[in-house]
Design a protein around this motif. Sequence first.
Motif, PDB file in Angstrom:
ATOM      1  N   SER A  36       0.814  -1.215   0.000  1.00 30.85           N
ATOM      2  CA  SER A  36       0.000   0.000   0.000  1.00 30.85           C
ATOM      3  C   SER A  36       0.850   1.268   0.000  1.00 30.85           C
ATOM      4  CB  SER A  36      -0.959   0.011   1.193  1.00 30.85           C
ATOM      5  OG  SER A  36      -0.252   0.216   2.396  1.00 30.85           O
ATOM      6  N   VAL A  37       2.097   1.172   0.472  1.00 31.12           N
ATOM      7  CA  VAL A  37       2.992   2.333   0.486  1.00 31.12           C
ATOM      8  C   VAL A  37       3.279   2.808  -0.937  1.00 31.12           C
ATOM      9  CG1 VAL A  37       5.373   3.051   0.992  1.00 31.12           C
ATOM     10  CG2 VAL A  37       4.063   1.782   2.677  1.00 31.12           C
ATOM     11  N   LEU A  38       3.221   1.901  -1.876  1.00 31.84           N
ATOM     12  CA  LEU A  38       3.541   2.249  -3.258  1.00 31.84           C
ATOM     13  C   LEU A  38       2.510   3.171  -3.891  1.00 31.84           C
ATOM     14  CD1 LEU A  38       4.614  -1.276  -4.530  1.00 31.84           C
ATOM     15  CD2 LEU A  38       6.096   0.595  -3.761  1.00 31.84           C
ATOM     16  N   PHE A  39       1.344   3.272  -3.287  1.00 31.30           N
ATOM     17  CA  PHE A  39       0.255   4.026  -3.893  1.00 31.30           C
ATOM     18  C   PHE A  39      -0.047   5.295  -3.109  1.00 31.30           C
ATOM     19  CE2 PHE A  39      -0.369  -0.493  -4.683  1.00 31.30           C
ATOM     20  CZ  PHE A  39      -0.292  -0.501  -6.061  1.00 31.30           C
ATOM     21  N   TYR A  43       6.743  11.778  -1.029  1.00 32.63           N
ATOM     22  CA  TYR A  43       7.930  10.978  -0.731  1.00 32.63           C
ATOM     23  C   TYR A  43       8.100  10.844   0.787  1.00 32.63           C
ATOM     24  CZ  TYR A  43      12.793   9.513  -0.495  1.00 32.63           C
ATOM     25  OH  TYR A  43      13.943   8.834  -0.201  1.00 32.63           O
ATOM     26  N   GLU A  44       7.961  11.947   1.496  1.00 32.47           N
ATOM     27  CA  GLU A  44       8.105  11.932   2.949  1.00 32.47           C
ATOM     28  C   GLU A  44       7.051  11.039   3.600  1.00 32.47           C
ATOM     29  OE1 GLU A  44       8.082  14.834   1.138  1.00 32.47           O
ATOM     30  OE2 GLU A  44      10.243  15.192   1.269  1.00 32.47           O
ATOM     31  N   ASP A  45       5.819  11.114   3.075  1.00 36.23           N
ATOM     32  CA  ASP A  45       4.746  10.259   3.594  1.00 36.23           C
ATOM     33  C   ASP A  45       5.088   8.784   3.386  1.00 36.23           C
ATOM     34  OD1 ASP A  45       3.264  12.485   4.300  1.00 36.23           O
ATOM     35  OD2 ASP A  45       1.980  12.412   2.521  1.00 36.23           O
ATOM     36  N   LYS A  46       5.646   8.472   2.229  1.00 37.59           N
ATOM     37  CA  LYS A  46       6.004   7.078   1.930  1.00 37.59           C
ATOM     38  C   LYS A  46       7.112   6.586   2.852  1.00 37.59           C
ATOM     39  CE  LYS A  46       4.485   7.187  -2.823  1.00 37.59           C
ATOM     40  NZ  LYS A  46       4.802   7.064  -4.228  1.00 37.59           N
TER      41      LYS A  46
END
Length: 124
Positions: A36-39, A43-46
């Motif tokens: 789910s991180v890929l979507f 960038y900082e949120d990921k």
Amino acid sequence: GVEDRWHSEVSRLYDVLWTDPTLSGAQYDVVVSGLSVLFGGSYEDKIREAFDIFDLNGDGYISFEEMCTYMTSIFTVQFEVDPNVRDKLMLGETTPEELGEMTAADVFAEADLNEDGRLSFAEF
């Protein structure tokens, strides 16, 4: 078509992650969270999301065991999606667990700057 292939792959991953007696439901959750991180998000949120996924117990640090669990989950999926990955990477009979532990050891050797046996968000 593409939809049938996607359904087939998701079904196969579900079968592996939920029916393999060596795996736990927690590993399924880790993999789904990781994907789910890929979507979406910045960038900082990921980066924050990725850290939070590794930090399984939510204590603000990533332990070696947590890194091993996550990496083992990733390699389990990778080995299932591409059964030839061991040959491609010249891994022989290396298991996902062994590869997860080796990878975690490499990560900690590089990133655990204060050598306290855990990774802070800054080190991550």
